[in-house]
Design a protein around this motif. Structure first.
Motif, PDB file in Angstrom:
ATOM      1  N   LYS A   9      77.615  32.114  18.407  1.00 36.50           N
ATOM      2  CA  LYS A   9      78.797  32.846  17.983  1.00 36.50           C
ATOM      3  C   LYS A   9      79.505  33.306  19.258  1.00 36.50           C
ATOM      4  CE  LYS A   9      80.703  33.989  14.118  1.00 36.50           C
ATOM      5  NZ  LYS A   9      80.965  32.988  13.087  1.00 36.50           N
ATOM      6  N   GLY A  10      80.801  33.085  19.340  1.00 36.41           N
ATOM      7  CA  GLY A  10      81.529  33.434  20.556  1.00 36.41           C
ATOM      8  C   GLY A  10      81.730  34.930  20.708  1.00 36.41           C
ATOM      9  N   ASP A  11      82.221  35.311  21.884  1.00 41.29           N
ATOM     10  CA  ASP A  11      82.598  36.702  22.111  1.00 41.29           C
ATOM     11  C   ASP A  11      83.867  37.012  21.326  1.00 41.29           C
ATOM     12  OD1 ASP A  11      80.558  37.461  23.937  1.00 41.29           O
ATOM     13  OD2 ASP A  11      81.548  36.297  25.500  1.00 41.29           O
ATOM     14  N   TRP A  12      84.210  38.295  21.282  1.00 37.50           N
ATOM     15  CA  TRP A  12      85.495  38.683  20.718  1.00 37.50           C
ATOM     16  C   TRP A  12      86.572  38.295  21.733  1.00 37.50           C
ATOM     17  CZ3 TRP A  12      84.687  39.861  15.831  1.00 37.50           C
ATOM     18  CH2 TRP A  12      83.444  40.381  15.479  1.00 37.50           C
ATOM     19  N   PHE A  67      73.309  34.076  13.097  1.00 38.05           N
ATOM     20  CA  PHE A  67      73.852  32.822  13.600  1.00 38.05           C
ATOM     21  C   PHE A  67      72.874  32.182  14.598  1.00 38.05           C
ATOM     22  CE2 PHE A  67      76.839  30.005  15.672  1.00 38.05           C
ATOM     23  CZ  PHE A  67      77.655  29.626  14.633  1.00 38.05           C
ATOM     24  N   LEU A  69      74.029  38.500  22.586  1.00 41.28           N
ATOM     25  CA  LEU A  69      74.913  39.584  22.192  1.00 41.28           C
ATOM     26  C   LEU A  69      76.370  39.131  22.290  1.00 41.28           C
ATOM     27  CD1 LEU A  69      75.431  42.685  21.725  1.00 41.28           C
ATOM     28  CD2 LEU A  69      75.479  42.865  24.206  1.00 41.28           C
ATOM     29  N   ARG A  70      77.138  39.467  21.258  1.00 38.11           N
ATOM     30  CA  ARG A  70      78.574  39.185  21.334  1.00 38.11           C
ATOM     31  C   ARG A  70      79.261  40.356  21.998  1.00 38.11           C
ATOM     32  NH1 ARG A  70      80.752  38.191  15.562  1.00 38.11           N
ATOM     33  NH2 ARG A  70      79.214  39.725  14.987  1.00 38.11           N
ATOM     34  N   VAL A  89      79.737  47.052  22.360  1.00 36.40           N
ATOM     35  CA  VAL A  89      80.344  45.719  22.509  1.00 36.40           C
ATOM     36  C   VAL A  89      81.109  45.495  23.809  1.00 36.40           C
ATOM     37  CG1 VAL A  89      80.534  45.370  20.007  1.00 36.40           C
ATOM     38  CG2 VAL A  89      82.486  46.287  21.260  1.00 36.40           C
ATOM     39  N   ARG A 145      67.834  45.184  23.807  1.00 33.63           N
ATOM     40  CA  ARG A 145      69.140  45.839  23.869  1.00 33.63           C
ATOM     41  C   ARG A 145      69.279  46.762  22.674  1.00 33.63           C
ATOM     42  NH1 ARG A 145      72.309  40.325  25.254  1.00 33.63           N
ATOM     43  NH2 ARG A 145      72.594  40.627  27.453  1.00 33.63           N
ATOM     44  N   ARG A 189      72.335  45.256  17.983  1.00 34.49           N
ATOM     45  CA  ARG A 189      73.433  45.728  18.814  1.00 34.49           C
ATOM     46  C   ARG A 189      74.707  44.909  18.597  1.00 34.49           C
ATOM     47  NH1 ARG A 189      73.940  46.302  25.412  1.00 34.49           N
ATOM     48  NH2 ARG A 189      76.141  46.812  25.337  1.00 34.49           N
ATOM     49  N   ASP A 216      88.381  30.069  18.036  1.00 34.57           N
ATOM     50  CA  ASP A 216      87.657  30.018  19.312  1.00 34.57           C
ATOM     51  C   ASP A 216      86.744  31.222  19.510  1.00 34.57           C
ATOM     52  OD1 ASP A 216      88.683  27.635  20.121  1.00 34.57           O
ATOM     53  OD2 ASP A 216      90.311  28.490  21.310  1.00 34.57           O
ATOM     54  N   PHE A 217      87.181  32.379  18.979  1.00 42.18           N
ATOM     55  CA  PHE A 217      86.444  33.611  19.256  1.00 42.18           C
ATOM     56  C   PHE A 217      85.879  34.199  17.965  1.00 42.18           C
ATOM     57  CE2 PHE A 217      89.645  33.211  22.605  1.00 42.18           C
ATOM     58  CZ  PHE A 217      88.832  33.243  23.713  1.00 42.18           C
ATOM     59  N   SER A 218      84.964  35.144  18.135  1.00 45.84           N
ATOM     60  CA  SER A 218      84.351  35.796  16.985  1.00 45.84           C
ATOM     61  C   SER A 218      85.406  36.406  16.069  1.00 45.84           C
ATOM     62  CB  SER A 218      83.415  36.912  17.450  1.00 45.84           C
ATOM     63  OG  SER A 218      82.109  36.435  17.603  1.00 45.84           O
TER      64      SER A 218
END
Lengths: 354, 213
Positions: free
Chosen positions: B106-109, A285, B3-4, B46, A36, A337, A240-242
């Motif tokens: 690592k989670g998504d935004w 991570f 990928l986040r 993203v 990617r 990416r 919970d999220f980034s």
């Protein structure tokens, strides 16, 4: 500390942003099996705002010898054979938008005490660059002064030392929060406009060797290396999220948070210690698994990047007898990416692992 | 490490009242927004987009897809306004498609959701799903009440951020989708450390579209 903007600093170097001009073809020399590729069209724009914004210069004593740079490195030497190298790099997100880097680092090396800090300004806070630079500098300065003063009154391994360090860290962060609140008021801004994370490590010389104390407010990570292993110290404050963080400096919970997370580690067998912002934590991570990879890449140079990492210029060894700021700059210039945030890393290390 | 992404869900009312020029304006507006977003490198890196439409039932026409691979499908208007089905499907798809932080990943935004409707719901289940969605705090939703029949009081029960657009002409939809693309671009450009639970900063709405206080 060797302030990177202090002309008297022992060794300080800067690098130009490694990104090519807009539209230039990319020619990565090392790819980690990336499927990617990052997108094209990124631009490098000079920040348009004044760095200090509306903050009165009198409120920022370091401004007299501070000159904002997108990327910089600094090195230093501690007691025995400890060396320090640190680097920070403006993320492509900020370069493309023409905004400042919001990460900062600072360190001060005393005779029996050394203090290291890395801060990351919150992206949603207008003047977080000021908050992070202010917090990093004040943290190392205040804690070094207070611990040096108190050190002789603590006996080895004493309960009063642990309590004293917690008090010093809590008081230091408390005072920084109060000062940032005053700065915000003077700048007709809100304290939350100066929000930043804080990683801090205190290195103490002891009768039997040395010990380390670390504390964390927000995200980023601290990792340690021994001769044959590496581990993460502490945990990130994340939702919970980034990107979600529950507490920043100068939030009201920050002093207690900093004091309560203060943790002791014995220095026996330790050969490396890293503090890094989420601009490093997120692409690597889980750090618990990859902190050893980071140390290996920095010690040996980059032979095989992790999957999805692309490097235009392969970094050589960084953690050598003479710390290589040029190679650290190359290491920080990796592309992956979606990972376009500021990157800051500070490493305390022994050049020889044995 | 995976990928986040910044997940973006477009939830479009395709009931009978949208038939004719309105649905065509929605389609052309979406295409224009996509083209604009593709010009921003942060967004290209993203943003992942999904399209959910609803009338008598709800359908995810496109699952969450890399914006660079996204092709808008054709869709038609007809039937009633089953808002509850749309919210239920949205919750289900976000549970499946959006990664949360874990020790290993690592989670998504936090997802961005744009919901637009031109009428009152015709189902009775929507309050339950509205309540579920609000309680989960699993996305930043911007809802648009379009036309004279658009009911902002219903949308206020789903999200704090509600816009009203009285006119449903092509230019109004064009302006709304420009607002959508600007919101996605702005969010993509500012992904980074933020206070947990905080909302997003949106661009100012265009003329003809107002924010419901």
């Amino acid at each position: 500390m060797s302030p990177p903007d202090d002309p008297k600093a022992p060794v300080t170097s800067t690098d130009k942003p490694a990104d090519p001009p807009a539209g230039a073809p990319t020619a990565p020399v090392l790819k980690g099996g990336s499927v990617r590729p990052t997108s094209t069209g990124w631009q490098i724009k000079e920040p348009t705002e004044d760095w200090a914004g509306p903050v009165p210069p009198s409120k920022l004593p370091f401004l007299s010898d501070f000159h904002y740079q997108d990327n910089y490195q600094a090195v230093g030497s501690g007691w025995a054979d400890w060396k320090v190298i640190a680097g920070t790099r403006r993320g492509r997100m900020h370069a493309n938008a023409g905004t400042h880097r919001e990460d900062a680092f600072a360190f001060e090396l005393g005779k029996d005490v050394a203090v290291f800090a890395v801060c990351d300004g919150a992206g949603s806070s207008k003047y977080s660059r000021v908050g992070s630079e202010f917090t990093a500098r004040r943290t190392v300065s205040d804690i070094l002064g207070a611990v040096t003063k108190a050190l002789s009154s603590w006996s080895a391994g004493s309960v009063e030392k642990a309590a004293g360090l917690k008090r010093i860290v809590g008081d230091s962060v408390q005072q920084i929060c109060a000062d940032l609140q005053t700065i915000a008021a003077d700048a007709h801004a809100e304290p939350r406009d100066f929000r930043c994370t804080l990683l801090v490590v205190i290195q103490l010389k002891t009768m039997s060797g040395e010990e380390f104390w670390y504390s964390q407010v927000g995200d980023g990570f601290i990792g340690a290396e021994t001769v044959d292993a590496a581990e993460r110290w502490g945990t990130s404050d994340s939702g919970d999220f980034s990107g979600e963080v529950g507490c920043f400096v100068p939030d009201s919970e920050a002093p207690a948070n900093a004091a309560n997370t203060l943790t002791q580690k014995d220095g026996a067998g330790l050969v490396g210690l890293v503090l890094a912002s989420d601009g490093i934590e997120d692409p690597f991570f889980p750090v618990k698994k990859n902190v050893g990879v980071i140390f290996r890449q920095l010690r040996e140079g980059l032979n095989q990047p992790l999957e999805d990492f692309v490097y235009r210029d392969a970094p050589g060894p960084v953690l050598t007898e003479t710390p290589s700021t040029a190679d650290l700059a190359k290491w920080l210039a990796f592309e992956k990416r979606g990972e376009n945030d500021d990157r800051t890393i500070l490493v305390l290390y022994r050049a020889k692992k044995s | 490490m995976a990928l986040r992404s910044l997940p973006v869900y477009l939830v479009a009312d395709c009931s009978g009242s949208m038939a004719g020029s309105a649905i065509e304006s929605v389609k052309s507006g979406m295409r224009a927004a996509h083209a604009e977003m593709m010009g921003d490198p942060s967004t290209v890196e993203v943003a992942f987009i999904s399209l959910i439409t609803f009338n008598d039932s709800a359908t995810q026409l496109i699952p969450l897809t890399d914006i660079a691979q996204f092709n808008f499908p054709d869709f038609q208007a007809g039937g009633r306004t089953n808002l509850g089905a749309a919210l239920k499907l949205l919750i289900e798809r976000m549970d499946i498609e959006v990664a949360k932080n874990s020790p290993e990943q690592k989670g998504d935004w936090k997802p961005l959701v744009f919901l637009f409707t031109d009428g009152a719901p015709t189902d009775t289940d929507w309050p339950k799903y509205a309540s579920d969605l609000k309680a989960k705090r699993s996305c930043n939703m911007i809802a648009l009440a379009a036309g004279e029949a658009g009911d902002s009081s219903v949308l206020k029960q789903i999200t704090e951020t509600v816009l009203v657009m009285k006119d449903m002409g092509p230019d109004s939809f064009k302006a709304f989708f420009k607002f959508v693309s600007q919101s996605v671009k702005q969010t993509s450009q500012k992904v980074g450390t933020t206070p947990g639970g905080s909302g997003i900063t949106l661009p100012p709405p265009p003329p003809g579209i107002t924010i419901v206080p």
